[in-house]
Enzyme design. Structure first.
Site, PDB file in Angstrom:
ATOM      1  CB  SER A 217       5.870   9.181  -4.061  1.00  0.00           C
ATOM      2  OG  SER A 217       5.860   7.878  -4.512  1.00  0.00           O
ATOM      3  N   GLY A 219       9.507   6.418  -5.072  1.00  0.00           N
ATOM      4  CA  GLY A 219       9.752   5.084  -4.498  1.00  0.00           C
ATOM      5  C   GLY A 219      10.879   5.127  -3.480  1.00  0.00           C
ATOM      6  N   GLY A 222      12.832   8.453  -2.533  1.00  0.00           N
ATOM      7  CA  GLY A 222      12.329   9.555  -1.723  1.00  0.00           C
ATOM      8  C   GLY A 222      11.227  10.374  -2.364  1.00  0.00           C
ATOM      9  N   GLY A 248       2.939   4.551   0.181  1.00  0.00           N
ATOM     10  CA  GLY A 248       2.475   5.846  -0.330  1.00  0.00           C
ATOM     11  C   GLY A 248       1.331   6.390   0.515  1.00  0.00           C
ATOM     12  CG  ASP A 249      -2.085   4.073   0.906  1.00  0.00           C
ATOM     13  OD1 ASP A 249      -2.146   4.735  -0.140  1.00  0.00           O
ATOM     14  OD2 ASP A 249      -2.400   2.869   0.970  1.00  0.00           O
TER      15      ASP A 249
HETATM   16  O1  TA6 Z   1      -7.833   2.154  -5.354  1.00  0.00           O
HETATM   17  P1  TA6 Z   1      -6.620   1.502  -5.930  1.00  0.00           P
HETATM   18  O2  TA6 Z   1      -5.783   2.442  -6.716  1.00  0.00           O
HETATM   19  O3  TA6 Z   1      -6.983   0.253  -6.685  1.00  0.00           O
HETATM   20  O4  TA6 Z   1      -5.703   1.079  -4.728  1.00  0.00           O
HETATM   21  C1  TA6 Z   1      -6.122   0.199  -3.704  1.00  0.00           C
HETATM   22  C2  TA6 Z   1      -5.000  -0.578  -3.165  1.00  0.00           C
HETATM   23  O5  TA6 Z   1      -3.916   0.284  -2.820  1.00  0.00           O
HETATM   24  C3  TA6 Z   1      -3.479   0.044  -1.511  1.00  0.00           C
HETATM   25  O6  TA6 Z   1      -4.073   0.984  -0.689  1.00  0.00           O
HETATM   26  C4  TA6 Z   1      -2.018   0.283  -1.380  1.00  0.00           C
HETATM   27  O7  TA6 Z   1      -1.772   1.649  -1.587  1.00  0.00           O
HETATM   28  C5  TA6 Z   1      -3.960  -1.342  -1.144  1.00  0.00           C
HETATM   29  O8  TA6 Z   1      -4.187  -1.416   0.196  1.00  0.00           O
HETATM   30  C6  TA6 Z   1      -5.200  -1.536  -2.031  1.00  0.00           C
HETATM   31  O9  TA6 Z   1      -6.371  -1.468  -1.323  1.00  0.00           O
END
Ligand code: TA6
Length: 308
Positions: A217, A219, A222, A248-249
């Site tokens: 990814s 950013g 793309g 990203g999720d």
């Molecule tokens: O487990 P980490 O790498 O600390 O990431 C957690 C965090 O990343 C996020 O999911 C964003 O991707 C936030 O919602 C937060 O909970």
């Protein structure tokens, strides 16, 4: 059912401030609290897309209860979190309304006892038997072995369940050696894994290290995909402004959705770009603006070709 694993779940707190300045005190204009941690966000997006999803990992304390209460309100999502004695962490995103930038503060997470880890491993093996795919997402809480993801990948592969890994650092390095089907690192994570700052070279290097498919990814620029079926680059039609937390999720959710519905790679990548951008438009991670998603889907540029 799609299974998502979040060993370090979180109560995600989003603060909006007019302008974030170090050493200053701020009035928060809006507070949003949601169940979080990467795999939880992936699960919430997948459920909103109409998939049947089970979320596992750990939850404990008052924050863990808040996470579980939030999950109970989401349709299509089954909570299979393992209770632990420690309290689930909080992760805080501070959105600066003036610059549009977001600052993230992530707590380390609770200490996981050996017996709690053993309980999780039993639950994971049970859940895998009904899963069409599994995503392993995010950081590891203290007490969970650094090679945890490598072990979880081997278990999934031995049962024929395709596995996507989205993590960083040493857990990613060890996980890649266990040959996951897909990894989705960002440019920094990929550079740390391979030592190369050229994303094209780095994706190939990550595949040689064990990942079957690498979706890098980049950013707002793309995604870069290197797969056994071909190589593609997917680019959004323009820059979308908002809160990028969880974008990203959402890309991971789209990749899993495309995997289980067997979409061709260029279509999967277009969905991943449109869904990430639609998440930037939403106020918090794990959510997306449906109109932006539908509007952008046909405007994503995908170049590249099939073949090894
Ligand atoms: O487990 P980490 O790498 O600390 O990431 C957690 C965090 O990343 C996020 O999911 C964003 O991707 C936030 O919602 C937060 O909970």
């Amino acid at each position: 059912m799609i299974l998502t694993v979040t060993l370090n779940t979180a109560l995600d707190i989003t603060y909006r401030v007019r302008s974030l300045r170090p050493h200053a005190s701020h009035r928060v204009s809006e507070v949003i609290e949601r169940p979080g941690g990467k795999g939880v966000n992936v699960g919430r997006v997948l459920a909103a897309l109409g998939h049947e999803v089970t979320v596992t990992g750990f939850a404990g304390g008052g924050t863990g209860r808040a996470v579980r209460d939030g999950l109970a309100r989401a349709e299509g999502l089954t909570d299979a979190l393992v209770p632990v004695a420690g309290a689930t962490r909080r992760t805080i995103a501070v959105v600066d309304e003036h610059s549009g930038d977001t600052t993230q503060l992530n707590e380390p997470g609770p200490q996981i006892a050996p017996a709690e880890w053993a309980m999780f491993l039993d639950r994971y093996a049970e859940l895998l038997s009904g899963a069409s795919a599994v995503a392993l997402c995010g950081s590891l809480p203290p007490g969970v072995p650094v090679g945890a993801y490598a072990g979880l990948i081997r278990t999934a592969r031995s049962l024929g369940v395709p596995v996507l890994l989205d993590t960083s650092g040493e857990p990613l390095r060890r996980g890649v050696a266990a040959r996951p089907d897909i990894i989705k690192p960002n440019a920094d994570e990929l550079a740390e894994l391979t030592g190369s700052h050229d994303p094209l070279r780095a994706t190939e290097s990550a595949r040689r290290r064990g990942a079957h498919t690498v979706i890098a990814s980049l950013g707002p620029n793309g995604l870069l995909a290197s797969t056994p079926e071909g190589r593609w680059r997917a680019t959004p039609p323009g820059r979308v402004h908002g809160n990028p937390t969880g974008a990203g999720d959402s890309a991971v959710a789209a990749l899993l959705s495309g995997l289980v519905t067997r979409l061709p790679w260029p279509t999967r990548l277009a969905h991943a770009i449109a869904l990430s951008a639609a998440t930037v438009r939403a106020p918090a991670a794990g959510e997306f603006d449906r109109q932006t998603y539908e509007e952008l889907l046909g405007r994503v540029t995908v170049t590249g070709q099939a073949g090894r």
